[in-house]
Design a protein around this motif. Structure first.
Motif, PDB file in Angstrom:
ATOM      1  N   LEU A  57       0.858  -1.193   0.000  1.00 53.59           N
ATOM      2  CA  LEU A  57       0.000   0.000   0.000  1.00 53.59           C
ATOM      3  C   LEU A  57       0.889   1.235   0.000  1.00 53.59           C
ATOM      4  O   LEU A  57       1.758   1.383   0.864  1.00 53.59           O
ATOM      5  N   THR A  58       0.681   2.107  -0.999  1.00 54.86           N
ATOM      6  CA  THR A  58       1.374   3.400  -1.008  1.00 54.86           C
ATOM      7  C   THR A  58       0.311   4.480  -0.794  1.00 54.86           C
ATOM      8  O   THR A  58      -0.892   4.176  -0.785  1.00 54.86           O
ATOM      9  N   ILE A  59       0.745   5.702  -0.687  1.00 58.72           N
ATOM     10  CA  ILE A  59      -0.223   6.767  -0.387  1.00 58.72           C
ATOM     11  C   ILE A  59      -1.278   6.880  -1.486  1.00 58.72           C
ATOM     12  O   ILE A  59      -2.430   7.238  -1.219  1.00 58.72           O
ATOM     13  N   GLU A  60      -0.908   6.504  -2.720  1.00 54.29           N
ATOM     14  CA  GLU A  60      -1.876   6.592  -3.823  1.00 54.29           C
ATOM     15  C   GLU A  60      -3.063   5.660  -3.599  1.00 54.29           C
ATOM     16  O   GLU A  60      -4.150   5.888  -4.143  1.00 54.29           O
ATOM     17  N   GLY A  61      -2.846   4.598  -2.815  1.00 54.00           N
ATOM     18  CA  GLY A  61      -3.913   3.624  -2.604  1.00 54.00           C
ATOM     19  C   GLY A  61      -4.793   3.968  -1.416  1.00 54.00           C
ATOM     20  O   GLY A  61      -5.770   3.272  -1.135  1.00 54.00           O
ATOM     21  N   LEU A  62      -4.460   5.034  -0.707  1.00 51.20           N
ATOM     22  CA  LEU A  62      -5.204   5.347   0.521  1.00 51.20           C
ATOM     23  C   LEU A  62      -6.425   6.218   0.233  1.00 51.20           C
ATOM     24  O   LEU A  62      -7.518   5.972   0.735  1.00 51.20           O
ATOM     25  N   GLY A  63      -6.234   7.237  -0.565  1.00 52.79           N
ATOM     26  CA  GLY A  63      -7.350   8.123  -0.876  1.00 52.79           C
ATOM     27  C   GLY A  63      -6.954   9.036  -2.018  1.00 52.79           C
ATOM     28  O   GLY A  63      -5.810   8.999  -2.473  1.00 52.79           O
ATOM     29  N   THR A  64      -7.884   9.833  -2.475  1.00 52.86           N
ATOM     30  CA  THR A  64      -7.593  10.754  -3.584  1.00 52.86           C
ATOM     31  C   THR A  64      -7.870  12.177  -3.109  1.00 52.86           C
ATOM     32  O   THR A  64      -8.424  12.379  -2.023  1.00 52.86           O
ATOM     33  N   SER A  65      -7.519  13.151  -3.940  1.00 49.11           N
ATOM     34  CA  SER A  65      -7.802  14.545  -3.566  1.00 49.11           C
ATOM     35  C   SER A  65      -9.301  14.731  -3.387  1.00 49.11           C
ATOM     36  O   SER A  65      -9.749  15.460  -2.499  1.00 49.11           O
ATOM     37  N   GLU A  66     -10.084  14.061  -4.239  1.00 52.36           N
ATOM     38  CA  GLU A  66     -11.548  14.212  -4.163  1.00 52.36           C
ATOM     39  C   GLU A  66     -12.115  13.457  -2.954  1.00 52.36           C
ATOM     40  O   GLU A  66     -13.005  13.942  -2.277  1.00 52.36           O
ATOM     41  N   ARG A  67     -11.554  12.272  -2.737  1.00 52.94           N
ATOM     42  CA  ARG A  67     -12.071  11.448  -1.633  1.00 52.94           C
ATOM     43  C   ARG A  67     -10.914  11.050  -0.724  1.00 52.94           C
ATOM     44  O   ARG A  67     -10.447   9.912  -0.746  1.00 52.94           O
ATOM     45  N   PRO A  68     -10.427  12.000   0.083  1.00 54.55           N
ATOM     46  CA  PRO A  68      -9.282  11.677   0.945  1.00 54.55           C
ATOM     47  C   PRO A  68      -9.664  10.705   2.059  1.00 54.55           C
ATOM     48  O   PRO A  68     -10.810  10.697   2.522  1.00 54.55           O
ATOM     49  N   HIS A  69      -8.687   9.905   2.462  1.00 57.77           N
ATOM     50  CA  HIS A  69      -8.854   9.031   3.624  1.00 57.77           C
ATOM     51  C   HIS A  69      -8.931   9.919   4.865  1.00 57.77           C
ATOM     52  O   HIS A  69      -8.415  11.048   4.871  1.00 57.77           O
ATOM     53  N   LEU A  70      -9.574   9.432   5.911  1.00 58.67           N
ATOM     54  CA  LEU A  70      -9.709  10.219   7.150  1.00 58.67           C
ATOM     55  C   LEU A  70      -8.353  10.760   7.619  1.00 58.67           C
ATOM     56  O   LEU A  70      -8.241  11.925   8.023  1.00 58.67           O
ATOM     57  N   LEU A  71      -7.318   9.940   7.539  1.00 51.30           N
ATOM     58  CA  LEU A  71      -6.001  10.392   8.003  1.00 51.30           C
ATOM     59  C   LEU A  71      -5.478  11.543   7.153  1.00 51.30           C
ATOM     60  O   LEU A  71      -4.878  12.495   7.663  1.00 51.30           O
ATOM     61  N   GLN A  72      -5.688  11.456   5.853  1.00 53.96           N
ATOM     62  CA  GLN A  72      -5.240  12.551   4.978  1.00 53.96           C
ATOM     63  C   GLN A  72      -6.002  13.826   5.321  1.00 53.96           C
ATOM     64  O   GLN A  72      -5.443  14.919   5.333  1.00 53.96           O
ATOM     65  N   LYS A  73      -7.281  13.651   5.621  1.00 53.92           N
ATOM     66  CA  LYS A  73      -8.106  14.819   5.940  1.00 53.92           C
ATOM     67  C   LYS A  73      -7.636  15.487   7.248  1.00 53.92           C
ATOM     68  O   LYS A  73      -7.459  16.699   7.296  1.00 53.92           O
ATOM     69  N   VAL A  74      -7.410  14.666   8.267  1.00 49.29           N
ATOM     70  CA  VAL A  74      -7.022  15.281   9.549  1.00 49.29           C
ATOM     71  C   VAL A  74      -5.616  15.892   9.454  1.00 49.29           C
ATOM     72  O   VAL A  74      -5.345  16.915  10.080  1.00 49.29           O
TER      73      VAL A  74
END
Ligand code: FES
Ligand code: FES
Length: 440
Positions: free
Chosen positions: A359-376
C-alpha cells in the motif's frame, strides 16, 4: 552452507547489504530457514538468528527473560522502527556498529551463540564471539541461534550521544542478580572502547557479594574509568569518554540495583500490538526475473534483479508517492506498507514483495475522496516541507490498524523516524484526532 560456499549472497535483514557497494548477482533468503523464532527451552531463552530487532522489542517472552534489557537495547540501537523491523539479531551482533548497545546487552546477559558449521554446530559465549565474530564463523559458519540463560533480576542501559538517533559516544549496560539482600552476580559492559564492547570484570567483582550501597557503586564507576581503554576519535577524546563512563556507570548501576531489588524490568516504549511481523521469504533463491505483487489493490508485474529495491520497482512503474530521500534507511520518506507493515522501501529488496500486498499513499485516498487520516493531516496543518507526509500517513494507518485507540506515547513511538523536519506535535495531534473520530 553449501550454496554460501559457492558464493551465493546470503540475505538476512538486508540493511547492511543494501548500504554496501557489494555486487549482488543472486540472493539466498535466510528468512526461509525458519530461524525467526523466540522460544523458552529449559528456562533458556532461545532466539533464532534472523529474528528482527523489532520482534525482540515486541516479544512477550524476551521482556521478562532479560529484565527488559534486550528490547531496550534493540530499541535504542536502531532509532528507526522500519529498520528495526528488518535488521536481525545475528546481523547486528556480527556486522553491527562496534559501539552498538545490542552487543553490550548480549555480553551482560551471558548470551551464547550457536554457530552452524559444515561439520557440527559450535557454541561460543558472547564474551568470546563478540570479540571477533569472524573467528567463530570461519570455515563457512552461520549463526543459528542465540541462547540467553536464566533471567537477571534487574537491568539498565545508559548512553550518551550527540543526538538520540546517532550511535552513542559511550554506553553502559548492567544486569544484577540478587541472593537475599546481596548481589550474587553483576555484569557490566561498556562501549566506546578501543575495539568492540567489553565487560569490565574488575568493576563487576567490586559490586558482587555486597548489598549495592552507593559508596560501592561509586567505587565501581571509578574502576570502570580506570580499567577501560577508551577510544580517541573525531567524535570524542578518550578523556571525555572516561568522564562519561564514570557518570553513566554510576547511573546504570544504581538503576539496575534498584530494579533488581524490586524485580522490576527496565521500561521500553512499545505499542500494545505489533505492526511489524515480517512475512516468510517468498522466494528463497533469486537472481532476476518477473515479480508479481499487488499494489494499491491492483496486480503489478515488473522485472527485477536481485539488488532491485522495492522503492525502485515502485517508482519505475510510475508510483511516486514513496519518496526517495536518503536511500539508506535513515529518513523514512520511502515508507510503504508491505502486508500492512511499515517498511523502508529503499532498504527492502523487491523480491521480498513477491506475491505480497503493498500500500502506497496513492492507494489510501484521492484529492476528491481523501482518507480520514489525509483529511485530519490537512485540517491540522500537520505538514512542514511535506516530503515525508505520505510516510507519516501510512505509518499512522499501520498504527491505527494495530492499536485503534493509541495513547500519545504510542503515536509518537509509531511515527518515530518518519520525518526529518522534526516537529511531530501536529502529526501526533492529527493521528489522535483520527482515532477519536473513528471511535465515534
Ligand atoms: Fe528510504 Fe530514506 S529511509 S529513502
Ligand atoms: Fe519535512 Fe517531514 S521531512 S515535513
Amino acid at each position: 552452507m553449501e550454496l554460501a560456499a559457492q558464493g551465493v549472497v546470503p540475505l538476512g535483514g538486508g540493511t547492511r547489504l543494501l548500504a554496501s557497494a557489494r555486487e549482488v548477482p543472486n540472493l539466498l533468503d535466510l528468512v526461509g530457514l525458519g530461524l525467526s523464532t523466540v522460544q523458552v527451552e529449559d528456562e533458556d531463552l532461545v532466539i533464532g538468528a534472523t529474528t528482527t530487532l523489532q520482534d525482540l522489542v515486541e516479544s512477550p517472552l524476551v521482556y521478562p527473560a532479560t529484565a527488559g534489557l534486550l528490547p531496550l537495547a534493540c530499541r535504542t540501537a536502531a532509532a528507526s522502527r522500519t529498520i528495526r523491523g528488518m535488521a536481525t539479531l545475528a546481523g547486528e551482533a556480527v556486522q553491527g556498529d562496534p559501539d552498538g548497545e545490542v552487543a553490550a546487552a548480549l555480553l551482560v546477559l551471558n548470551a551464547v551463540f550457536v554457530v552452524a558449521h559444515p561439520q557440527e554446530p559450535r557454541e561460543s559465549p558472547a564474551l568470546r564471539f563478540l570479540r571477533d565474530p569472524s573467528a567463530d564463523l570461519e570455515g563457512g559458519g552461520v549463526v543459528q541461534t542465540v541462547m540467553i540463560p536464566g533471567a537477571p533480576h534487574g537491568a539498565a542501559l545508559e548512553r550518551a550521544a550527540a543526538l538520540p538517533s546517532l550511535p552513542p559516544l559511550m554506553s553502559v549496560a548492567v544486569t544484577t542478580t540478587f541472593s537475599g539482600e546481596r548481589l550474587s552476580r553483576v555484569r557490566l559492559a561498556v562501549t566506546g572502547l578501543e575495539g568492540r564492547p567489553a565487560r569490565i570484570i574488575e568493576a563487576e567483582a567490586h559490586v558482587e557479594r555486597t548489598a549495592g550501597d552507593d559508596e560501592v557503586l561509586r567505587e565501581a564507576a571509578e574502576c570502570v574509568a580506570r580499567e577501560g581503554r577508551f577510544r580517541e576519535d573525531a567524535r570524542a577524546s578518550a578523556d571525555q569518554r572516561r568522564k562519561l563512563a564514570t557518570v553513566l556507570t554510576l547511573r546504570a548501576l544504581r538503576s539496575a540495583v534498584e530494579r533488581g531489588k524490586r524485580r522490576e524490568p527496565a521500561q521500553v516504549p512499545r505499542l500494545r500490538s505489533p505492526t511489524s511481523r515480517r512475512a516468510a521469504a517468498p522466494l528463497p533463491y533469486f537472481t532476476s526475473g518477473r515479480l508479481e505483487l499487488k499494489v494499491n489493490g491492483r496486480k503489478l508485474r515488473a522485472e527485477a534483479e536481485a539488488r532491485t529495491t522495492l522503492l525502485d520497482l515502485l517508482r519505475g512503474t510510475g508510483i511516486f508517492g514513496a519518496k526517495s530521500g536518503c536511500g539508506a534507511g535513515r529518513c523514512g520518506a520511502c515508507t510503504v506498507l508491505l502486508d500492512g507493515r511499515p517498511v523502508a522501501s529503499c532498504m527492502t529488496l523487491a523480491v521480498r514483495a513477491q506475491g505480497q500486498t503493498v500500500l502506497t499513499i496513492e492507494g489510501l485516498g484521492t484529492s476528491e475522496r481523501p482518507h480520514l487520516l489525509q483529511k485530519v493531516f490537512a485540517d491540522a496543518g500537520a505538514v512542514q516541507c511535506g516530503f515525508c507526509t505520505p510516510a507519516l500517513v501510512l505509518g499512522a494507518r499501520a498504527l491505527l490498524d494495530a492499536v485503534p485507540d493509541p495513547t500519545e506515547e504510542e503515536v509518537r513511538e509509531a511515527l518515530t523516524g518518519l520525518c526529518r523536519c522534526t516537529g511531530y506535535a501536529k502529526p501526533t495531534a492529527a493521528v489522535i484526532e483520527a482515532a477519536s473520530r473513528r471511535g465515534r
